[in-house]
Design a protein around this motif. Sequence first.
Motif, short mmCIF file in Angstrom:
data_model
loop_
_atom_site.label_atom_id
_atom_site.label_comp_id
_atom_site.label_asym_id
_atom_site.label_seq_id
_atom_site.Cartn_x
_atom_site.Cartn_y
_atom_site.Cartn_z
N GLY A 203 23.24 3.75 -27.02
CA GLY A 203 22.19 3.52 -27.88
C GLY A 203 20.91 4.21 -27.30
N GLY A 204 20.79 4.22 -26.02
CA GLY A 204 19.73 4.97 -25.21
C GLY A 204 19.66 6.38 -25.32
N LEU A 205 19.38 6.92 -24.21
CA LEU A 205 19.28 8.36 -23.90
C LEU A 205 20.45 8.83 -23.03
CD1 LEU A 205 17.46 10.96 -24.33
CD2 LEU A 205 16.66 10.52 -21.92
N GLN A 206 20.96 10.15 -23.32
CA GLN A 206 22.21 10.73 -22.69
C GLN A 206 21.69 12.24 -22.17
OE1 GLN A 206 26.35 10.51 -23.12
NE2 GLN A 206 26.06 12.48 -24.00
N VAL A 207 21.46 12.32 -20.94
CA VAL A 207 21.22 13.55 -20.20
C VAL A 207 22.54 14.26 -19.81
CG1 VAL A 207 19.70 14.84 -18.45
CG2 VAL A 207 18.78 12.50 -19.67
N THR A 208 22.68 15.53 -20.35
CA THR A 208 23.52 16.31 -19.87
C THR A 208 23.53 17.45 -19.16
OG1 THR A 208 25.01 15.56 -22.01
CG2 THR A 208 25.80 17.37 -20.77
N VAL A 209 23.79 17.76 -17.87
CA VAL A 209 23.61 18.83 -17.07
C VAL A 209 24.99 19.35 -17.07
CG1 VAL A 209 23.05 19.83 -14.73
CG2 VAL A 209 21.95 17.55 -15.79
N ARG A 210 25.18 20.69 -17.58
CA ARG A 210 26.26 21.69 -17.70
C ARG A 210 25.91 22.87 -16.72
NH1 ARG A 210 29.48 20.50 -21.89
NH2 ARG A 210 28.29 19.14 -23.50
N PHE A 211 26.90 22.96 -15.77
CA PHE A 211 26.76 23.99 -14.75
C PHE A 211 27.54 25.26 -15.24
CE2 PHE A 211 25.66 20.44 -12.26
CZ PHE A 211 24.49 20.91 -11.34
N THR B 235 17.75 25.23 -14.03
CA THR B 235 17.51 26.55 -14.29
C THR B 235 17.93 27.39 -13.22
OG1 THR B 235 16.01 26.05 -16.12
CG2 THR B 235 16.06 28.53 -15.20
N GLN B 236 17.28 27.00 -11.95
CA GLN B 236 17.74 27.54 -10.71
C GLN B 236 19.16 27.73 -10.33
OE1 GLN B 236 15.20 25.62 -7.66
NE2 GLN B 236 13.65 27.22 -7.99
N HIS B 237 19.80 26.74 -10.87
CA HIS B 237 21.30 26.46 -10.46
C HIS B 237 22.14 26.97 -11.66
CE1 HIS B 237 19.68 24.34 -7.35
NE2 HIS B 237 20.75 24.44 -6.70
N HIS B 238 21.55 27.81 -12.55
CA HIS B 238 22.27 28.38 -13.59
C HIS B 238 22.98 27.42 -14.58
CE1 HIS B 238 21.38 32.11 -11.78
NE2 HIS B 238 21.95 31.86 -10.63
N ALA B 239 22.15 26.00 -14.68
CA ALA B 239 22.85 24.87 -15.46
C ALA B 239 21.61 24.50 -16.43
CB ALA B 239 22.77 23.83 -14.57
N THR B 240 22.21 24.06 -17.59
CA THR B 240 21.39 23.82 -18.77
C THR B 240 21.13 22.18 -18.65
OG1 THR B 240 23.03 23.49 -20.19
CG2 THR B 240 21.99 25.66 -20.10
N VAL B 241 20.25 21.71 -19.38
CA VAL B 241 20.02 20.46 -19.34
C VAL B 241 19.60 19.89 -20.77
CG1 VAL B 241 18.52 18.26 -18.64
CG2 VAL B 241 18.91 20.12 -17.36
N SER B 242 20.48 19.27 -21.43
CA SER B 242 20.27 18.59 -22.84
C SER B 242 20.16 17.25 -22.80
CB SER B 242 21.44 19.05 -23.69
OG SER B 242 22.43 18.53 -23.43
N LEU B 243 19.21 16.84 -23.94
CA LEU B 243 19.03 15.20 -24.21
C LEU B 243 19.62 14.62 -25.44
CD1 LEU B 243 15.36 14.89 -23.17
CD2 LEU B 243 17.24 14.79 -21.80
N ASP B 244 20.44 13.92 -25.74
CA ASP B 244 21.08 13.07 -26.98
C ASP B 244 20.84 11.65 -26.79
OD1 ASP B 244 22.35 15.95 -28.10
OD2 ASP B 244 23.37 15.69 -25.88
#
Length: 183
Positions: A175-183, A161-170
């Motif tokens: 088959g496990g977890l994918q964490v996506t950080v979008r700037f 959030t401090q870097h104006h990015a979003t974090v999402s989990l899918d």
Amino acid sequence: ALADLQAGVTRATRLAEQLLALARSEPDGLAATDAVDLRSLLQDCVVTYAPLAEDRGVDLGIEASEAATVIGDPEALRVMFNNLVDNATKYTPRGGRVDVSLHVEQGHPVVRIADSGPGIEPAERERVFDRFYRAGAGENRVRTDVAGSGLGLAIVRRIATQHHATVSLDKSPAGGLQVTVRF
């Protein structure tokens, strides 16, 4: 007894580090405004966690074919990506894999950390960003051999959030977890 004591000291040290990282990421904290080479930073994170991955029998790799730069605090970003790679490596069972990737999509850097671990149920994906919450609490926890404080993803979201990015989990392609950080 000595091994138990050492494990306790390690857990206490990790908790102190996480609490310090959380305090440093408070909204009133001063954010650095340096140009940060994400490809180099992610490569450093992967190199740092390669020994843990090897010890756990996890294939950890990176695909960062594109260069990408963001403006921000390089140490805070390092804490964020280290937390994500650490989680993925710890929760992925022996013989699994963790893939870190960096791409530029529509002019914005996107970092994905995907694993072949147990993942996080969709109903818990937003809740895991709460301080001290751990997915699958109690008897439902998939991995009981992984110690943690439930602060890692709270820190990740705060730094993003401090870097104006979003974090999402899918769900990851493996088959496990994918964490996506979008700037």
